[in-house]
Each structure stands twice: as structure tokens, then as C-alpha cells.
Design a protein around this motif. Structure first.
Motif, PDB file in Angstrom:
ATOM      1  N   MET A 117       9.984   3.982  95.195  1.00 16.96           N
ATOM      2  CA  MET A 117      10.723   2.730  95.236  1.00 16.96           C
ATOM      3  C   MET A 117      11.664   2.795  96.428  1.00 16.96           C
ATOM      4  O   MET A 117      12.239   3.823  96.725  1.00 16.96           O
ATOM      5  CB  MET A 117      11.498   2.543  93.941  1.00 16.96           C
ATOM      6  N   SER A 118      11.808   1.704  97.087  1.00 15.36           N
ATOM      7  CA  SER A 118      12.641   1.671  98.276  1.00 15.36           C
ATOM      8  C   SER A 118      14.042   1.168  97.969  1.00 15.36           C
ATOM      9  O   SER A 118      14.289   0.538  96.935  1.00 15.36           O
ATOM     10  CB  SER A 118      11.996   0.772  99.322  1.00 15.36           C
ATOM     11  N   ARG A 119      14.923   1.429  98.887  1.00 12.49           N
ATOM     12  CA  ARG A 119      16.294   0.942  98.773  1.00 12.49           C
ATOM     13  C   ARG A 119      16.304  -0.587  98.679  1.00 12.49           C
ATOM     14  O   ARG A 119      17.103  -1.161  97.945  1.00 12.49           O
ATOM     15  CB  ARG A 119      17.065   1.423  99.992  1.00 12.49           C
ATOM     16  N   GLU A 120      15.408  -1.233  99.396  1.00 11.71           N
ATOM     17  CA  GLU A 120      15.335  -2.693  99.364  1.00 11.71           C
ATOM     18  C   GLU A 120      14.972  -3.197  97.968  1.00 11.71           C
ATOM     19  O   GLU A 120      15.521  -4.182  97.492  1.00 11.71           O
ATOM     20  CB  GLU A 120      14.326  -3.216 100.393  1.00 11.71           C
ATOM     21  N   LEU A 121      14.040  -2.504  97.308  1.00 13.20           N
ATOM     22  CA  LEU A 121      13.658  -2.907  95.955  1.00 13.20           C
ATOM     23  C   LEU A 121      14.804  -2.672  94.974  1.00 13.20           C
ATOM     24  O   LEU A 121      15.048  -3.495  94.094  1.00 13.20           O
ATOM     25  CB  LEU A 121      12.393  -2.174  95.515  1.00 13.20           C
ATOM     26  N   VAL A 122      15.524  -1.572  95.131  1.00 10.15           N
ATOM     27  CA  VAL A 122      16.702  -1.319  94.300  1.00 10.15           C
ATOM     28  C   VAL A 122      17.695  -2.465  94.476  1.00 10.15           C
ATOM     29  O   VAL A 122      18.239  -2.995  93.506  1.00 10.15           O
ATOM     30  CB  VAL A 122      17.355   0.038  94.651  1.00 10.15           C
ATOM     31  N   ASN A 123      17.919  -2.874  95.722  1.00 13.53           N
ATOM     32  CA  ASN A 123      18.842  -3.975  95.986  1.00 13.53           C
ATOM     33  C   ASN A 123      18.352  -5.284  95.364  1.00 13.53           C
ATOM     34  O   ASN A 123      19.149  -6.080  94.875  1.00 13.53           O
ATOM     35  CB  ASN A 123      19.084  -4.139  97.482  1.00 13.53           C
ATOM     36  N   GLU A 124      17.051  -5.510  95.359  1.00 11.17           N
ATOM     37  CA  GLU A 124      16.493  -6.709  94.722  1.00 11.17           C
ATOM     38  C   GLU A 124      16.766  -6.703  93.222  1.00 11.17           C
ATOM     39  O   GLU A 124      17.144  -7.727  92.644  1.00 11.17           O
ATOM     40  CB  GLU A 124      14.986  -6.801  94.965  1.00 11.17           C
ATOM     41  N   ILE A 125      16.553  -5.561  92.580  1.00 13.35           N
ATOM     42  CA  ILE A 125      16.802  -5.443  91.135  1.00 13.35           C
ATOM     43  C   ILE A 125      18.275  -5.688  90.845  1.00 13.35           C
ATOM     44  O   ILE A 125      18.630  -6.435  89.926  1.00 13.35           O
ATOM     45  CB  ILE A 125      16.357  -4.066  90.602  1.00 13.35           C
ATOM     46  N   CYS A 126      19.143  -5.076  91.641  1.00 20.12           N
ATOM     47  CA  CYS A 126      20.582  -5.242  91.435  1.00 20.12           C
ATOM     48  C   CYS A 126      21.010  -6.690  91.649  1.00 20.12           C
ATOM     49  O   CYS A 126      21.768  -7.245  90.847  1.00 20.12           O
ATOM     50  CB  CYS A 126      21.355  -4.323  92.377  1.00 20.12           C
ATOM     51  N   ALA A 127      20.518  -7.302  92.703  1.00 12.91           N
ATOM     52  CA  ALA A 127      20.897  -8.683  93.027  1.00 12.91           C
ATOM     53  C   ALA A 127      20.445  -9.662  91.953  1.00 12.91           C
ATOM     54  O   ALA A 127      21.060 -10.724  91.785  1.00 12.91           O
ATOM     55  CB  ALA A 127      20.310  -9.084  94.380  1.00 12.91           C
ATOM     56  N   ALA A 128      19.405  -9.328  91.208  1.00 11.54           N
ATOM     57  CA  ALA A 128      18.875 -10.214  90.170  1.00 11.54           C
ATOM     58  C   ALA A 128      19.730 -10.215  88.902  1.00 11.54           C
ATOM     59  O   ALA A 128      19.539 -11.070  88.029  1.00 11.54           O
ATOM     60  CB  ALA A 128      17.445  -9.813  89.823  1.00 11.54           C
ATOM     61  N   GLN A 129      20.686  -9.304  88.791  1.00 14.62           N
ATOM     62  CA  GLN A 129      21.526  -9.251  87.599  1.00 14.62           C
ATOM     63  C   GLN A 129      22.573 -10.365  87.675  1.00 14.62           C
ATOM     64  O   GLN A 129      23.199 -10.568  88.716  1.00 14.62           O
ATOM     65  CB  GLN A 129      22.206  -7.885  87.474  1.00 14.62           C
ATOM     66  N   PRO A 130      22.777 -11.120  86.592  1.00 15.37           N
ATOM     67  CA  PRO A 130      23.702 -12.263  86.605  1.00 15.37           C
ATOM     68  C   PRO A 130      25.126 -11.860  87.005  1.00 15.37           C
ATOM     69  O   PRO A 130      25.717 -10.965  86.405  1.00 15.37           O
ATOM     70  CB  PRO A 130      23.677 -12.767  85.164  1.00 15.37           C
ATOM     71  N   GLY A 131      25.631 -12.483  88.046  1.00 17.46           N
ATOM     72  CA  GLY A 131      26.993 -12.213  88.505  1.00 17.46           C
ATOM     73  C   GLY A 131      27.136 -10.976  89.371  1.00 17.46           C
ATOM     74  O   GLY A 131      28.255 -10.590  89.708  1.00 17.46           O
ATOM     75  N   ALA A 132      26.026 -10.341  89.741  1.00 17.34           N
ATOM     76  CA  ALA A 132      26.087  -9.130  90.566  1.00 17.34           C
ATOM     77  C   ALA A 132      26.581  -9.474  91.961  1.00 17.34           C
ATOM     78  O   ALA A 132      26.235 -10.506  92.525  1.00 17.34           O
ATOM     79  CB  ALA A 132      24.719  -8.467  90.639  1.00 17.34           C
ATOM     80  N   GLU A 133      27.404  -8.581  92.494  1.00 14.08           N
ATOM     81  CA  GLU A 133      27.947  -8.756  93.837  1.00 14.08           C
ATOM     82  C   GLU A 133      27.749  -7.477  94.628  1.00 14.08           C
ATOM     83  O   GLU A 133      27.959  -6.386  94.109  1.00 14.08           O
ATOM     84  CB  GLU A 133      29.442  -9.058  93.769  1.00 14.08           C
ATOM     85  N   TRP A 134      27.382  -7.619  95.901  1.00 13.37           N
ATOM     86  CA  TRP A 134      27.191  -6.479  96.795  1.00 13.37           C
ATOM     87  C   TRP A 134      28.437  -6.266  97.636  1.00 13.37           C
ATOM     88  O   TRP A 134      29.101  -7.224  98.030  1.00 13.37           O
ATOM     89  CB  TRP A 134      26.012  -6.738  97.731  1.00 13.37           C
ATOM     90  N   SER A 135      28.740  -5.009  97.930  1.00 11.49           N
ATOM     91  CA  SER A 135      29.806  -4.697  98.877  1.00 11.49           C
ATOM     92  C   SER A 135      29.522  -3.337  99.506  1.00 11.49           C
ATOM     93  O   SER A 135      28.636  -2.599  99.068  1.00 11.49           O
ATOM     94  CB  SER A 135      31.178  -4.692  98.190  1.00 11.49           C
TER      95      SER A 135
END
Length: 113
Positions: A1-19
Motif C-alpha cells: 500500500m502506498s502513502r497516497e492510498l493511506v492518505n486517501e483512506i484518512c481523507a475519507a473519514q468524516p471531518g478528517a483534516e491533514w496537516s
């Protein structure tokens, strides 16, 4: 699994924010300001919360995860090349653990699950 896919999974969580709070290329995912997943600058692991230090120890002892540096004993570092469903499950579970620990007011401000 790639870092990009991990970021996709995280971004799909309701209210998730990246920093990137420490600079230098970290992917830090938060819900209501609380971390639920973190990928360091090297990007070989994603760090997630488990329900207890005992569960984290179990995952480490069975070879599923490594100890998460700089984090509490209930956090583990999963290799990005782990089985995709295991990684997705652990990220979603970490999100739910962190979200349910938020105050009622903070939870009410988030999109529904």
C-alpha cells in the motif's frame, strides 16, 4: 500500500483534516485537532492508535506492527506494505477510537459517521 492510498483512506473519514505540524513532509491526520494517523517524512510506516497498550503489544509481538516512536504505548507503526485490508481496518479503527474520545460538543460539530 502506498502513502497516497493511506492518505486517501484518512481523507475519507468524516471531518478528517491533514496537516504537517512539524514541517518536512509529515502526513498528520486529525479529527477535531486530535491525531488518528501519522506518516513520517521517510514514509515507510503509518502510525495509528489501538484500543490499549496490550493490543499494541499483541500486534507488535505477532509481527503485524512495530512500536511507534515518540507515541504512547497504545500506538503502533504499521508498514505501508502491510496487507491493504489490515491497514485500512487499523486506520479506520484508530479514527473511531480518537473520535469517540472527543467531547460530546466536539463530536456534534463533526459530520455524521
Amino acid at each position: 500500500m502506498s502513502r497516497e492510498l493511506v492518505n486517501e483512506i484518512c481523507a475519507a473519514q468524516p471531518g478528517a483534516e491533514w496537516s504537517d505540524p512539524w514541517g518536512g513532509g509529515h502526513d498528520c491526520w486529525k479529527v477535531a485537532g486530535k491525531i488518528f494517523a501519522l506518516t513520517g517524512t521517510v514514509g515507510t510506516h503509518v502510525t495509528v492508535k489501538t484500543e490499549s497498550a496490550e493490543m499494541a503489544s499483541f500486534l507488535i509481538e505477532t509481527g503485524v506492527a512495530d512500536r511507534a516512536p515518540y507515541m504512547h504505548a497504545s500506538w503502533v507503526a504499521l508498514p505501508l506494505d502491510a496487507a491493504p485490508d489490515e491497514l485500512a481496518h487499523r486506520i479506520r479503527h484508530s479514527y473511531r477510537l480518537v473520535r469517540t474520545a472527543l467531547s460530546r460538543k466536539a463530536q456534534a460539530a463533526l459530520p455524521p459517521l
